[in-house]
Write a protein that holds these residues in place. Structure first.
Motif, PDB file in Angstrom:
ATOM      1  N   ASP A 206       0.832  -1.206   0.000  1.00  0.00           N
ATOM      2  CA  ASP A 206       0.000   0.000   0.000  1.00  0.00           C
ATOM      3  C   ASP A 206       0.867   1.256   0.000  1.00  0.00           C
ATOM      4  O   ASP A 206       0.631   2.197  -0.763  1.00  0.00           O
ATOM      5  CB  ASP A 206      -0.918   0.033   1.231  1.00  0.00           C
ATOM      6  CG  ASP A 206      -2.020  -1.008   1.186  1.00  0.00           C
ATOM      7  OD1 ASP A 206      -2.375  -1.443   0.072  1.00  0.00           O
ATOM      8  OD2 ASP A 206      -2.517  -1.388   2.263  1.00  0.00           O
ATOM      9  N   VAL A 207       1.847   1.259   0.890  1.00  0.00           N
ATOM     10  CA  VAL A 207       2.743   2.421   0.994  1.00  0.00           C
ATOM     11  C   VAL A 207       3.527   2.605  -0.294  1.00  0.00           C
ATOM     12  O   VAL A 207       3.683   3.728  -0.798  1.00  0.00           O
ATOM     13  CB  VAL A 207       3.699   2.265   2.193  1.00  0.00           C
ATOM     14  CG1 VAL A 207       4.701   3.425   2.235  1.00  0.00           C
ATOM     15  CG2 VAL A 207       2.926   2.190   3.501  1.00  0.00           C
ATOM     16  N   ALA A 208       4.012   1.511  -0.857  1.00  0.00           N
ATOM     17  CA  ALA A 208       4.782   1.591  -2.107  1.00  0.00           C
ATOM     18  C   ALA A 208       3.936   2.195  -3.224  1.00  0.00           C
ATOM     19  O   ALA A 208       4.418   3.031  -4.008  1.00  0.00           O
ATOM     20  CB  ALA A 208       5.286   0.209  -2.502  1.00  0.00           C
ATOM     21  N   ALA A 209       2.664   1.805  -3.300  1.00  0.00           N
ATOM     22  CA  ALA A 209       1.773   2.341  -4.337  1.00  0.00           C
ATOM     23  C   ALA A 209       1.522   3.830  -4.117  1.00  0.00           C
ATOM     24  O   ALA A 209       1.491   4.615  -5.078  1.00  0.00           O
ATOM     25  CB  ALA A 209       0.456   1.574  -4.331  1.00  0.00           C
ATOM     26  N   ARG A 210       1.344   4.251  -2.859  1.00  0.00           N
ATOM     27  CA  ARG A 210       1.134   5.673  -2.564  1.00  0.00           C
ATOM     28  C   ARG A 210       2.370   6.488  -2.940  1.00  0.00           C
ATOM     29  O   ARG A 210       2.255   7.581  -3.507  1.00  0.00           O
ATOM     30  CB  ARG A 210       0.834   5.858  -1.072  1.00  0.00           C
ATOM     31  CG  ARG A 210      -0.454   5.219  -0.597  1.00  0.00           C
ATOM     32  CD  ARG A 210      -1.694   5.999  -1.001  1.00  0.00           C
ATOM     33  NE  ARG A 210      -2.899   5.411  -0.443  1.00  0.00           N
ATOM     34  CZ  ARG A 210      -3.412   5.706   0.738  1.00  0.00           C
ATOM     35  NH1 ARG A 210      -2.815   6.601   1.506  1.00  0.00           N
ATOM     36  NH2 ARG A 210      -4.520   5.123   1.154  1.00  0.00           N
ATOM     37  N   TYR A 211       3.526   5.953  -2.622  1.00  0.00           N
ATOM     38  CA  TYR A 211       4.765   6.677  -2.937  1.00  0.00           C
ATOM     39  C   TYR A 211       4.986   6.761  -4.449  1.00  0.00           C
ATOM     40  O   TYR A 211       5.522   7.749  -4.944  1.00  0.00           O
ATOM     41  CB  TYR A 211       5.960   6.005  -2.248  1.00  0.00           C
ATOM     42  CG  TYR A 211       6.252   6.571  -0.877  1.00  0.00           C
ATOM     43  CD1 TYR A 211       5.267   6.593   0.108  1.00  0.00           C
ATOM     44  CD2 TYR A 211       7.509   7.065  -0.556  1.00  0.00           C
ATOM     45  CE1 TYR A 211       5.527   7.104   1.367  1.00  0.00           C
ATOM     46  CE2 TYR A 211       7.775   7.592   0.704  1.00  0.00           C
ATOM     47  CZ  TYR A 211       6.785   7.611   1.661  1.00  0.00           C
ATOM     48  OH  TYR A 211       7.044   8.139   2.907  1.00  0.00           O
ATOM     49  N   GLU A 212       4.590   5.724  -5.155  1.00  0.00           N
ATOM     50  CA  GLU A 212       4.675   5.774  -6.611  1.00  0.00           C
ATOM     51  C   GLU A 212       3.870   6.953  -7.139  1.00  0.00           C
ATOM     52  O   GLU A 212       4.349   7.735  -7.985  1.00  0.00           O
ATOM     53  CB  GLU A 212       4.157   4.470  -7.216  1.00  0.00           C
ATOM     54  CG  GLU A 212       4.103   4.503  -8.738  1.00  0.00           C
ATOM     55  CD  GLU A 212       3.390   3.297  -9.331  1.00  0.00           C
ATOM     56  OE1 GLU A 212       3.352   3.204 -10.569  1.00  0.00           O
ATOM     57  OE2 GLU A 212       2.877   2.465  -8.559  1.00  0.00           O
ATOM     58  N   GLN A 213       2.642   7.099  -6.661  1.00  0.00           N
ATOM     59  CA  GLN A 213       1.785   8.183  -7.116  1.00  0.00           C
ATOM     60  C   GLN A 213       2.333   9.549  -6.712  1.00  0.00           C
ATOM     61  O   GLN A 213       2.261  10.515  -7.486  1.00  0.00           O
ATOM     62  CB  GLN A 213       0.363   7.993  -6.582  1.00  0.00           C
ATOM     63  CG  GLN A 213      -0.329   6.733  -7.086  1.00  0.00           C
ATOM     64  CD  GLN A 213      -0.333   6.642  -8.601  1.00  0.00           C
ATOM     65  OE1 GLN A 213      -0.620   7.623  -9.290  1.00  0.00           O
ATOM     66  NE2 GLN A 213       0.005   5.484  -9.134  1.00  0.00           N
ATOM     67  N   LEU A 214       2.904   9.638  -5.526  1.00  0.00           N
ATOM     68  CA  LEU A 214       3.524  10.888  -5.092  1.00  0.00           C
ATOM     69  C   LEU A 214       4.688  11.272  -6.012  1.00  0.00           C
ATOM     70  O   LEU A 214       4.829  12.434  -6.413  1.00  0.00           O
ATOM     71  CB  LEU A 214       4.023  10.757  -3.654  1.00  0.00           C
ATOM     72  CG  LEU A 214       2.970  10.784  -2.549  1.00  0.00           C
ATOM     73  CD1 LEU A 214       3.593  10.424  -1.206  1.00  0.00           C
ATOM     74  CD2 LEU A 214       2.321  12.160  -2.467  1.00  0.00           C
ATOM     75  N   ALA A 215       5.531  10.299  -6.328  1.00  0.00           N
ATOM     76  CA  ALA A 215       6.679  10.574  -7.194  1.00  0.00           C
ATOM     77  C   ALA A 215       6.234  11.003  -8.581  1.00  0.00           C
ATOM     78  O   ALA A 215       6.793  11.949  -9.170  1.00  0.00           O
ATOM     79  CB  ALA A 215       7.576   9.339  -7.280  1.00  0.00           C
ATOM     80  N   LEU A 216       5.234  10.326  -9.123  1.00  0.00           N
ATOM     81  CA  LEU A 216       4.733  10.692 -10.452  1.00  0.00           C
ATOM     82  C   LEU A 216       4.136  12.094 -10.447  1.00  0.00           C
ATOM     83  O   LEU A 216       4.306  12.865 -11.399  1.00  0.00           O
ATOM     84  CB  LEU A 216       3.707   9.663 -10.915  1.00  0.00           C
ATOM     85  CG  LEU A 216       4.256   8.259 -11.215  1.00  0.00           C
ATOM     86  CD1 LEU A 216       3.118   7.285 -11.501  1.00  0.00           C
ATOM     87  CD2 LEU A 216       5.238   8.285 -12.373  1.00  0.00           C
ATOM     88  N   ALA A 217       3.452  12.436  -9.355  1.00  0.00           N
ATOM     89  CA  ALA A 217       2.883  13.777  -9.252  1.00  0.00           C
ATOM     90  C   ALA A 217       3.986  14.828  -9.142  1.00  0.00           C
ATOM     91  O   ALA A 217       3.872  15.927  -9.713  1.00  0.00           O
ATOM     92  CB  ALA A 217       1.951  13.856  -8.039  1.00  0.00           C
TER      93      ALA A 217
END
Length: 233
Positions: A206-217
């Motif tokens: 879950d955390v990895a997926a959230r961080y992915e979205q943060l990085a892309l943003a």
């Protein structure tokens, strides 16, 4: 007892003592370098670099200090070896996760792999966080010894910057400075272990997926006709 007999007994006793000293100084094959590194890592985590001595590492392993020196000549070398092994394991995990060429997907893969490794290897991450003088120690190592550590770090940063620059070249990312973006993403991922609690509702994935979205943003990632990737999850 004759002088000759006395000399013979003294020589035999000296030989026995010498054998004991040599035996104490030989490496215990049941210990092994990997076990030394694992034990040292736990002590660095518990007591910090300054609070951990070669004697303490040897005692934890159940061997003599001279035996420990067969494996590593100094505490600095042990710490450098722990760091080098951790970085090599980290870079191997990240590199194996990079299977796609599309910059948006590839950046997501890198960030997820980074975060997952940090959380699954949280002892290693915390040990290096506790030992704030790590970078200073690496700089003080002989050039040849530090070269491998620095090389691994550079490979990771080069890969990340390459992804960012390729994405910007293709019009998929929108940011000003690749160096700043790369170090912002790296720092964000690096310290995820400082707040994550596995007992709470979020899993590592879950955390990895959230961080992915943060990085892309952070890099203004776009795909599919200009729609922002961060809104597609």
């Amino acid at each position: 007892m004759s002088v000759e007999d006395g000399q013979g007994r003294m020589a035999a006793r000296s030989a026995r003592n010498g054998s004991r000293v040599r035996a104490a100084s030989r490496p215990d094959e049941a210990v092994g370098r990997d076990n030394v590194l694992r034990t040292a890592l736990q002590l660095f985590l518990q007591h910090g670099y300054a609070g951990t001595s070669m004697k303490a590492i040897a005692q934890e392993l159940g061997i003599s200090a001279p035996a420990l020196y067969w494996y590593f000549p100094s505490k600095e070398e042990i710490f450098a070896s722990v760091l080098e092994k951790a970085l090599a394991d980290f870079w191997s995990a990240v590199r194996d996760a990079l299977t796609e060429e599309d910059p948006v997907v590839r950046l997501g893969q890198l960030v997820r792999a980074h975060v997952v490794w940090q959380l699954q290897q949280s002892d290693v991450a915390r040990a290096f966080d506790v030992n704030a003088g790590m970078r200073h120690l690496v700089r003080e190592l002989p050039e040849e010894r530090a070269k491998g550590i620095i090389s691994i770090e550079r490979e990771y940063v080069t890969e990340l910057r390459g992804i960012l620059e390729e994405g910007r070249r293709r019009g998929l990312f929108d940011f000003d400075d690749a160096k700043v973006a790369a170090f912002a993403i790296t720092t964000m991922c690096e310290y995820v272990h400082t707040w994550f609690n596995p007992a709470r509702e979020m899993t590592v994935q879950d955390v990895a997926a959230r961080y992915e979205q943060l990085a892309l943003a952070m890099v203004g990632a776009r795909r599919d006709g200009g729609h922002r990737a961060a809104t597609e999850a």
